[in-house]
Write an enzyme that holds these catalytic residues in place. Sequence first.
Site, PDB file in Angstrom:
ATOM      1  N   ASP A 302       0.857  -1.185   0.000  1.00  0.00           N
ATOM      2  CA  ASP A 302       0.000   0.000   0.000  1.00  0.00           C
ATOM      3  C   ASP A 302       0.898   1.242   0.000  1.00  0.00           C
ATOM      4  O   ASP A 302       1.934   1.265   0.657  1.00  0.00           O
ATOM      5  CB  ASP A 302      -0.878  -0.013   1.256  1.00  0.00           C
ATOM      6  CG  ASP A 302      -1.900   1.116   1.261  1.00  0.00           C
ATOM      7  OD1 ASP A 302      -3.020   0.854   0.802  1.00  0.00           O
ATOM      8  OD2 ASP A 302      -1.561   2.224   1.729  1.00  0.00           O
ATOM      9  N   GLU A 345      -5.033   2.697  -3.559  1.00  0.00           N
ATOM     10  CA  GLU A 345      -3.577   2.752  -3.663  1.00  0.00           C
ATOM     11  C   GLU A 345      -2.949   1.416  -3.268  1.00  0.00           C
ATOM     12  O   GLU A 345      -1.748   1.337  -3.007  1.00  0.00           O
ATOM     13  CB  GLU A 345      -3.022   3.867  -2.769  1.00  0.00           C
ATOM     14  CG  GLU A 345      -3.164   3.648  -1.274  1.00  0.00           C
ATOM     15  CD  GLU A 345      -4.522   4.087  -0.726  1.00  0.00           C
ATOM     16  OE1 GLU A 345      -4.619   4.268   0.491  1.00  0.00           O
ATOM     17  OE2 GLU A 345      -5.474   4.272  -1.539  1.00  0.00           O
TER      18      GLU A 345
END
Length: 422
Positions: A302, A345
């Site tokens: 991430d 993301e």
Amino acid sequence: MPLFRSNRFLALLLLAMLTTVAVMAGYPERFEFSEQLIPGENYHIEVQSDQMIGGKSSVRWIDESEKQAMECQFSTQVAHPYCLLQVYFASEPNIGKDLSIFQDMLIDIDYQGPGQELRLYFRNFGATYSKLEDFDSLKYSMVDIPIAELNQPIVVKMDEIKVANWWVLERHLPRPDRYVDIDNVIAMGIELKSSVDGTVERLRINQLTLRGTYISREQLYLYIIIGWAFILVSGVMVVLIERFRDKTTAIQKLTHETFELKQSSQLDQLTEVLNRRGVLNFFSRYQQQDKYSKIYSLLLFDVDHFKQINDQYGHSDGDRVLQQLAKKLKAMIRNQDGFGRWGGEEFILLCPGTNLEQALKVAEKIRLMISEHNFELEPSKQVTVSIGISINSLSTPIEVAIERADKNLYSAKANGRNRVHY
């Protein structure tokens, strides 16, 4: 769809039509050949009478220089009196002319006298029945022509000619030699006969022409029919091939479009890597096809503080960061690895046949590469990622593997980010 779409085939069809018209219009001139014997100077021509066998009939040329008309006065001194006009073809005693190539003979004769018929005859040399020193051994074939037919030019077909029975009987020929032979004719002629003493007959040959055809009208029609049948069958084949090709092309296009649609449905539009569906499909194929890998590693990472990037630089720069990150990672992974955007993301990397030690090296390499990469943000900002790893057996469901990696990712974030946890 038009019946004949091919320009080449249409050109061939037009050419065939023009050729057919030209051939039909030019028949028979274009397919016939002929040789005029009388009048002519190619062969020796003479008249004879039964004086050669002891008779008293007399014959003479009416015009010696012309050699087309003769006069005969019959005498019944012998049993079968005759006069004849004879054309010699022989260049040597046993080499004559092949008349079998001709189909018929055009005869134009003027006759005066009481006779009822005249005879057209042929003397052929055959190796099995003829002797060089014996003219009578030449096979005698003939056809009798009624005088009543001579009021106009007539055509005698070669298949009307028959071998004289008396000649066959005199020679005691075996059956194979009793048929007509005109392939080596030494002489041919026209014979007048009479049984009345003192009868005078006059004969003038205006034309005597041999005629043949390279191809008969019936054969020509047959070849035309065969040719058109071939063209039409070829045309049907062209149509079928074109339709098959069209359908094949359409199927290929549809298959390609379906494949592209399927591919696009499994790709993330922003980063052009696998989306969530694509990752799941990759894992499903991997489970079905990989017979050798006992384990696989799953990396879930991430982008750290990605919300701040969006807030500080804007969503367009945030999107550009995700695109560059995906491009860099896509370039460094193996062909057998599955890489995609799991959401927002968050990215996921599935590495078949990779143990923990190998997975840690890959994860650390990714972490360093991202932290050292210049994402061209103004003002400059370092972008980092946190990575969670899970090592799983081939039978481990993807959901379980992701849950394990997600826990380790959470641990990496809780312990300061920009790090790898397993």
